[in-house]
Design an enzyme around this catalytic site. Sequence first.
Site, PDB file in Angstrom:
ATOM      1  N   CYS A 172     -10.279   0.029   7.890  1.00 27.20           N
ATOM      2  CA  CYS A 172     -10.027   1.439   8.162  1.00 27.20           C
ATOM      3  C   CYS A 172     -10.878   2.329   7.265  1.00 27.20           C
ATOM      4  CB  CYS A 172      -8.548   1.764   7.965  1.00 27.20           C
ATOM      5  SG  CYS A 172      -7.848   1.123   6.450  1.00 27.20           S
ATOM      6  N   GLU A 193       0.825  -1.223   0.000  1.00 31.20           N
ATOM      7  CA  GLU A 193       0.000   0.000   0.000  1.00 31.20           C
ATOM      8  C   GLU A 193       0.848   1.257   0.000  1.00 31.20           C
ATOM      9  OE1 GLU A 193      -2.274  -0.481   3.635  1.00 31.20           O
ATOM     10  OE2 GLU A 193      -3.024  -2.438   3.047  1.00 31.20           O
TER      11      GLU A 193
END
Lengths: 640, 640
Positions: free
Chosen positions: B403, B307
């Site tokens: 998240c 990421e």
Amino acid sequence: MRNIKITDSLFGSYTKQVADKILEYQWEVLNDRQKEALPTYCIANFKIAAGEMAGERRGIVFQDTDLYKWLEAVSYCIDNGTGKAFERQADEVIELVGRAQEPDGYLNTYFTIMAPEKKWSNQVEGHELYTAGHLMEAATAYYEATGKDRLLNIARRNADLICRVFGPEERQIHGYPGHQEVEVGLIKLYRVTGDKKYLDCAYYFIDERGKEPSYFLEEIRRRGGYEFFPEFDNYDLAYSQAHMRPAKQRTAEGHAVRAMYMCSAMADLAGERQDEELLEACKAIWNNVTQRRMYITGGIGSSGLLERFTVDYDLPNRTNYSETCASIGLMMFGQRMTAVTGEAGYYDIVEKALYNTVLAGINIEGNRYFYVNPLEVVPEFCTKRTYMDHVKANRQKWFSVACCPTNVARTLASLGQYIYAKEGNTLFIHQFISSEVKVILEEGSLHVKMGSRLLQNGVVRLDYESDGAKALRIKIRVPEYAKSVKATLDGDLLEPAREAGYMIIEAGEAGKHELAVYFGIDAKWVAANDNVREDCGKVALVKGPLVYCLEEKENGRNLAGVYVEINKPIEPREPAEGLVGDIPVLEYDGIRLENKEISRGELYGAPEFELKEMKLRAVPYCLWNNRGGGEMLVWQKVKI
Amino acid sequence: MRNIKITDSLFGSYTKQVADKILEYQWEVLNDRQKEALPTYCIANFKIAAGEMAGERRGIVFQDTDLYKWLEAVSYCIDNGTGKAFERQADEVIELVGRAQEPDGYLNTYFTIMAPEKKWSNQVEGHELYTAGHLMEAATAYYEATGKDRLLNIARRNADLICRVFGPEERQIHGYPGHQEVEVGLIKLYRVTGDKKYLDCAYYFIDERGKEPSYFLEEIRRRGGYEFFPEFDNYDLAYSQAHMRPAKQRTAEGHAVRAMYMCSAMADLAGERQDEELLEACKAIWNNVTQRRMYITGGIGSSGLLERFTVDYDLPNRTNYSETCASIGLMMFGQRMTAVTGEAGYYDIVEKALYNTVLAGINIEGNRYFYVNPLEVVPEFCTKRTYMDHVKANRQKWFSVACCPTNVARTLASLGQYIYAKEGNTLFIHQFISSEVKVILEEGSLHVKMGSRLLQNGVVRLDYESDGAKALRIKIRVPEYAKSVKATLDGDLLEPAREAGYMIIEAGEAGKHELAVYFGIDAKWVAANDNVREDCGKVALVKGPLVYCLEEKENGRNLAGVYVEINKPIEPREPAEGLVGDIPVLEYDGIRLENKEISRGELYGAPEFELKEMKLRAVPYCLWNNRGGGEMLVWQKVKI
């Protein structure tokens, strides 16, 4: 077939490296004496297992196979007359291997040293059968090359143990390898020894695979975790082709090398057992690979993650895996499919894999390797610990998982097996690689010198001497790219019969003959099926078996900004300096698109495209990255 | 600023979902009562930590933050008048949080339940400080919305503990968070409480980071392995921006969310401390992100693996990460940069991220989410356990690391903060989102109703009522895409002064006024810098802040085979059925390239391209995948 001498201007330069440098370099690597490569601990592990050295066993769990593949390569070099110098080293290390073997035939330095209590307990990750398979391949090759049976007997004792441990009886383990390979090894062992239990055991492994309930899932459940490869978490049976019985499989799934080794064994078994169900599966998987999931370079395995097949038409050019070993596996599979079906066409794909991906796996000097073979490289984007971690912009000295270097070496050393085959009174010619061989057929012999200018002008000359048996024939594969098929024998135009992808030449009277075959090969543009999104509106340049690419050296940076005009001529030019094989560079008209306004530094801005005409020059893909680093591109945008 | 009511046709439909459905849905998820989502164990963990439930603590190590972000979203909804219904639930769960807190202020369900002896021992992976930061953000938001200090006091006791445990003294740990976030939380706590030790502690974490010898490497060495994230093996300090002191950093490296949260804190600290060195670093990193490493959609983080950011101009459209949370982080960073520098331009990027990537992160109904935001999707290529494993072709119900859903909720709930700001007698307007607010300035107040038709015709109307203080001013950001900047006040043409990216309007006499701003916004093509190889010869369609995309629904399959003619007109058409925001579909001429010969099934063959004229119709990227699945494409090939 024995004693095939490679004289080719392209392949000869590599096979010469195998004998002159690669075997020596790899031997030093195996002994951890090659300073520029990472230590492999390979020979050291055997010494520890043999009780001749203290210390901990190190390296990857299947590190032993480095030595076995080296021994296999040495065998082929001895056979083709270039490897005699390694025979003493080989004999010595074979003795070491023998001393590392346990009394019951068990042979695996990891489990012997580190976890004897865990033998045979972890097929999913442990690679015990995979390692054994490479031992068997090396052993049969060494026996055939030298007549010495020391390694063969070691392998047999190991195979006998495997045949006792695995099988359908209640006392036996009803398992199969996590990484297929032992099947191929067992079949070779059967063919050399005639002992049918090896063939039966190979069949058992294929037949048992994928049955429900899953042996692998049960094994994972029992163990409760992963011992060697944490990345196997959420194990997916298709990864190792254990999601259904192989005979029922119709698509190429999972890890590409595993899939190809399995298919090679399936093809062998289909032939040995006249098993139509297995043959049907082989044909379906072959078609799926070659018509849906293969790069134009013969590369397979689109996914950088887990080195695996993905889905039909998903062929990214920049993030792919296309492992060198997977294309070697494809060659093995194709070779066997021709052997079983008698159809020459499989060798079109063998040739594509060999001339492009496999050869690209090694540099001209023979001391640098690609594991991953992308079709498009921008060096600065190949960054570590990102999605491009697996892609290297330059060939590497060695790898921590070093399957490819030794696999390339054994494949190049055995190249003759892919060129020639024989059956009865027929000599088959499958590849057009300059070489020399004396072949003994049923009723006579032929001494053949092939002089191939396939890559230059599409002409292949065979000077052969026949001892005169009337029935001798030469069957020559007619490649799919041949525009014309003309042949002359001793100056007379032939109209050879065609059958199953071959042209058939009667070898004629005793004495010397000159056969010339004219395939009429042009450089041409190839497009991909529209479903390959990555290649839409793009073309690749091919000539015969060769795929060409653009390199930064001739064409500058930012090859993504280059367009080609496919209706203009493609001109052959002198071979590039620093490359081998006497292969013409191809030159053609291109256009470079530049974005005037925003190339000053903005990331996004108005499109003010400027087009500049330029000459593009392409070199064979297999030779890329041999003249320093830089960008490379196979699929080029078309100006529409 | 308080009580901002969103009335916008686009954003209003999402913010309404937050209050009407999303908070409820997420509450059910936190309580593991949402059958269609995976259990989060979030509330259960707090109950176990409080000693009110038996069982093992489950979920990811930072699962507590799901609740904190939910509480933060609830706070903003209470503030904007839509969240009153959740206040009782919030109060109750805040009591639970309080009971889960240890006497010394420690609060983290993972370590309290599972590994109390390991508290503060694993900054690299443990996310203790990250979790604490979200608690602090929730606590300050809830206090500001309700005036209730229960959660604020919980957060203060936790922050006081952190300020004691970490710091430069010998008895303190000289560490810093593996995932930045606590810094932002501490600064908010300082601003609400006035207690400067929180600001100092935030500064300590930034200042200490990246010093040599590395705290992280020492911690990893001491532990000898990884506890939570085996993929951190071969830990790379740049992954968490700990490779050098933040004040010296000039490029955006590593995990994109970590980087943006850190930069947000750095910008805050640069302002609070008048720290030129930090400000310089912020500007350099901002420029690197926005001019080298950002998608046109405001997405950041090119690498699907880890990421993270990669290198300049490496912006793949299909395999990227572009996490929704990372673009939220970019919004936070930009908002703070304007606050510190007074320059409006940062909000161009905030707007880009908000209108495209962040909004794309959630569906219109508010119950499906994208974590990853590609710019090009072929659904059948998004396969599990391959290099595309992270890319989903359809929004998901929830995620094991969730998240994004709660982050989107809290961002939408706090949208007003991105639209308006105030300072002295000036009201700032940063976004053109229809809304209503009564703002109290130093010497008077303004009641503003913004009616924005930005996305339709580029006209923004402000109906406002001033209480007549002469000094009141409205500063309106002039976006970079505005072709013209005309304004009328009560029908009179203005020639407003311009400064730092704003136009300045004097609010005028007491009473009602009508201000209209005409930005003159056209749909236009945008190209990328030539160095972005992925986008060479391609364009994206934008109109104002919106990036448009092609979807399969209007344009058929194989969007990679479509070319656009950029010199022909782009026509607005009726908004598409099933979408929101009353945003015109854009229609233009395109060409579809098809490969006649080989689309019958061959993988490779002669290029026989056929070109067919067609009309293409594009919809806003943020609304894609709201009418079923299918292909999607932002960057379209140009016919040159």
